[in-house]
Write a protein that holds these residues in place. Structure first.
Motif, PDB file in Angstrom:
ATOM      1  N   SER A  41      -2.463   8.048  16.354  1.00 16.42           N
ATOM      2  CA  SER A  41      -1.234   8.363  15.617  1.00 16.42           C
ATOM      3  C   SER A  41      -0.767   7.095  14.927  1.00 16.42           C
ATOM      4  O   SER A  41      -1.309   6.023  15.150  1.00 16.42           O
ATOM      5  CB  SER A  41      -0.108   8.756  16.576  1.00 16.42           C
ATOM      6  N   THR A  47       6.277   7.004  11.131  1.00 18.35           N
ATOM      7  CA  THR A  47       6.320   8.265  10.377  1.00 18.35           C
ATOM      8  C   THR A  47       7.768   8.647  10.062  1.00 18.35           C
ATOM      9  O   THR A  47       8.077   9.060   8.943  1.00 18.35           O
ATOM     10  CB  THR A  47       5.608   9.384  11.157  1.00 18.35           C
ATOM     11  N   GLU A  74      -0.916   6.300   9.899  1.00 15.38           N
ATOM     12  CA  GLU A  74      -2.153   6.392  10.678  1.00 15.38           C
ATOM     13  C   GLU A  74      -3.218   5.415  10.157  1.00 15.38           C
ATOM     14  O   GLU A  74      -4.023   4.894  10.922  1.00 15.38           O
ATOM     15  CB  GLU A  74      -2.692   7.833  10.632  1.00 15.38           C
ATOM     16  N   ARG A 150       4.134  17.668  12.351  1.00 13.84           N
ATOM     17  CA  ARG A 150       4.535  16.530  13.174  1.00 13.84           C
ATOM     18  C   ARG A 150       3.863  16.596  14.538  1.00 13.84           C
ATOM     19  O   ARG A 150       3.681  17.674  15.093  1.00 13.84           O
ATOM     20  CB  ARG A 150       6.062  16.486  13.324  1.00 13.84           C
ATOM     21  N   SER A 151       3.467  15.442  15.023  1.00 17.97           N
ATOM     22  CA  SER A 151       2.725  15.312  16.284  1.00 17.97           C
ATOM     23  C   SER A 151       1.323  15.907  16.197  1.00 17.97           C
ATOM     24  O   SER A 151       0.712  16.235  17.212  1.00 17.97           O
ATOM     25  CB  SER A 151       3.470  15.959  17.461  1.00 17.97           C
ATOM     26  N   GLY A 152       0.831  16.042  14.977  1.00 21.97           N
ATOM     27  CA  GLY A 152      -0.442  16.730  14.759  1.00 21.97           C
ATOM     28  C   GLY A 152      -1.689  15.983  15.217  1.00 21.97           C
ATOM     29  O   GLY A 152      -2.778  16.565  15.262  1.00 21.97           O
ATOM     30  N   SER A 153      -1.555  14.721  15.583  1.00 23.83           N
ATOM     31  CA  SER A 153      -2.757  13.976  15.980  1.00 23.83           C
ATOM     32  C   SER A 153      -3.457  14.593  17.196  1.00 23.83           C
ATOM     33  O   SER A 153      -4.673  14.470  17.334  1.00 23.83           O
ATOM     34  CB  SER A 153      -2.413  12.525  16.308  1.00 23.83           C
TER      35      SER A 153
HETATM   36  N1  ASP Z   1       2.452  10.262  13.209  1.00 21.35           N
HETATM   37  C1  ASP Z   1       2.664  11.678  13.183  1.00 21.35           C
HETATM   38  C2  ASP Z   1       4.046  12.033  13.697  1.00 21.35           C
HETATM   39  O1  ASP Z   1       4.814  11.164  14.077  1.00 21.35           O
HETATM   40  C3  ASP Z   1       1.583  12.410  13.930  1.00 21.35           C
HETATM   41  C4  ASP Z   1       1.543  12.179  15.412  1.00 21.35           C
HETATM   42  O2  ASP Z   1       2.265  11.354  15.960  1.00 21.35           O
HETATM   43  O3  ASP Z   1       0.740  12.837  16.083  1.00 21.35           O
HETATM   44  O4  ASP Z   1       4.390  13.180  13.709  1.00 21.35           O
END
Ligand code: ASP
Ligand code: MG
Length: 403
Positions: A41, A47, A74, A150-153
């Motif tokens: 991430s 982000t 990223e 969001r949080s897609g990693s």
């Molecule tokens: N950097 C992105 C986010 O903050 C993806 C991730 O953290 O997974 O949403």
């Protein structure tokens, strides 16, 4: 030789010291003679900063440019990891999504990964290299950068594991694993050693922030076992899979609670076919997510009351949409902003009778009033006053022997 996919979240790569630590973890797998693929991430906060900048530029920022912008975090973290691995003597390089490529479909900001080309990746792994791949981003059929939510990693890691046919997929994060309930809110929360995909999916959708719901769905569909563990301390985490030791007599696996729900009741709407559809059509058109819904049986066969919940953020918009709606008539509209949903989750409830009763009885013993109830095969949710959430989680945690 076993192949392992390691994913590091934003806090795990949050500063230079942490990136150095992460590289030690990566090196430890290399020493165990694994083929290692890393997904990262952006460094924590990066982000969010980019999102803020886009808003300062325009409140109608172009969607494609938004993805081009927010996916840059990223690139930096991956290059830093690869650079550090080089420094400590490992062969490693960064890979942007478009360089593989990771092909996505669907709208900007919420695309889904369709295909990942792995030929080059495989060659690099065979040569002993450690690829460091950007999470979160992809490219679409027009070769434009996309992001997958969001949080897609997490989802990137799971899809890489799928296409490369990895033996293991480990999600490194800032918590020790998945807990029976939020450990920051409730001290007796325990780490869950093993959990089913379906339970995890419910936990993730119901407010446990450990993993993104879509990624759990991807893992389930592709049967990829995931381990969630901390990058700060070396301890076993939580295994998410479709098998679980059967020795456990635990019926309920976890308890989750939401914040910021709102309840709307429309009193005295006509009880005739099509009314519910007329109410919810404009909401769905405006992307307002309706969660729990109950409609009372009408006493006089003519009108009835309809209650439903939404996120509190959507309350104003929803109120406006209902008031503007010419297709419905009603007597009164009432709102409650201070409500929360508490859910008990566990596949064990399919085969154990009396769970609903035990839940309601426990809440009654603490004089907690239930406003709305909804159930599925593996969860029971109740809507209660937000003030009682902590008390409710406590009594349920104890009743279902999670303490
Ligand atoms: N950097 C992105 C986010 O903050 C993806 C991730 O953290 O997974 O949403
Ligand atoms: Mg994150």
């Amino acid at each position: 030789m076993k192949t392992v996919v390691l994913k590091f979240g934003g806090t795990s790569v949050g500063n230079i010291e942490r990136i150095k630590k992460v590289c030690k973890i990566i090196a430890s797998y290399k020493k165990k003679k694994r083929r290692v693929i890393v997904i990262s991430s952006a460094m924590s906060g990066v982000t969010n900063e980019l999102v803020k900048k886009s808003r300062l530029i325009s409140n109608n920022f172009d969607k494609a440019e938004y993805d081009a912008l927010v996916s840059t975090g990223e690139q930096a973290s991956c290059a830093l990891i690869a650079g550090r691995l080089n420094h400590i003597g490992f062969k490693s390089r960064s890979w942007m999504s478009w360089q593989l490529p990771i092909q996505t479909e669907g709208p900007y900001s919420s695309s889904r990964i369709k295909k990942i080309a792995i030929k080059e990746l495989n060659n690099y792994l065979k040569s002993g290299g450690i690829p460091i791949i950007t999470g979160f981003q992809g490219i679409n059929s027009k070769f434009r950068l996309t992001t997958i939510g969001r949080s897609g990693s997490d989802a990137t890691a799971i899809m890489i594991a799928k296409f490369i046919k990895a033996d293991e997929c480990i999600i490194y994060t800032d918590v020790e694993g998945v807990f029976t309930t939020d450990p920051r809110q409730y001290k007796k929360a325990k780490k869950i050693t093993k959990i089913f995909y379906d339970e995890m999916l419910e936990m993730a959708s119901l407010g446990s922030k450990v993993m993104q719901p879509t990624s759990v769905q991807d893992a389930k569909l592709n049967n990829i076992n995931i381990e969630v563990k901390s990058s700060f301390i070396s301890k076993p985490g939580t295994l998410i899979s479709d098998s679980k030791k059967t020795c456990s007599d635990q019926i309920i696996t976890g308890i989750s609670s939401t914040k910021n729900d709102a309840k709307i009741t429309i009193v005295g709407v006509k009880d005739k076919p099509g009314v519910a559809a007329s109410i919810f059509k404009p909401l769905s058109k405006n992307l307002i997510n309706v969660d729990m819904v109950v409609q009372n049986i009408s006493q006089n066969g003519q009108d009835t009351d309809l209650t439903f919940t939404i996120k509190a953020d959507d309350l104003k918009k929803t109120e406006k949409l209902i008031k503007q709606n010419k297709k419905i008539s009603y007597k009164k509209l009432s709102f409650d902003k201070n409500v929360s949903k508490v859910s008990i989750i566990g596949v064990g409830m399919i085969t154990s009778p009396g769970i609903t009763y035990r839940m309601f009885q426990s809440l009654a013993s603490k004089k907690i009033n239930i406003l709305v109830i909804s159930t599925s095969e593996i969860k029971i949710s109740v809507l209660i006053s937000s003030n009682s959430v902590k008390k409710a989680v406590g009594v349920l945690h104890k009743e279902f022997k999670l303490d």
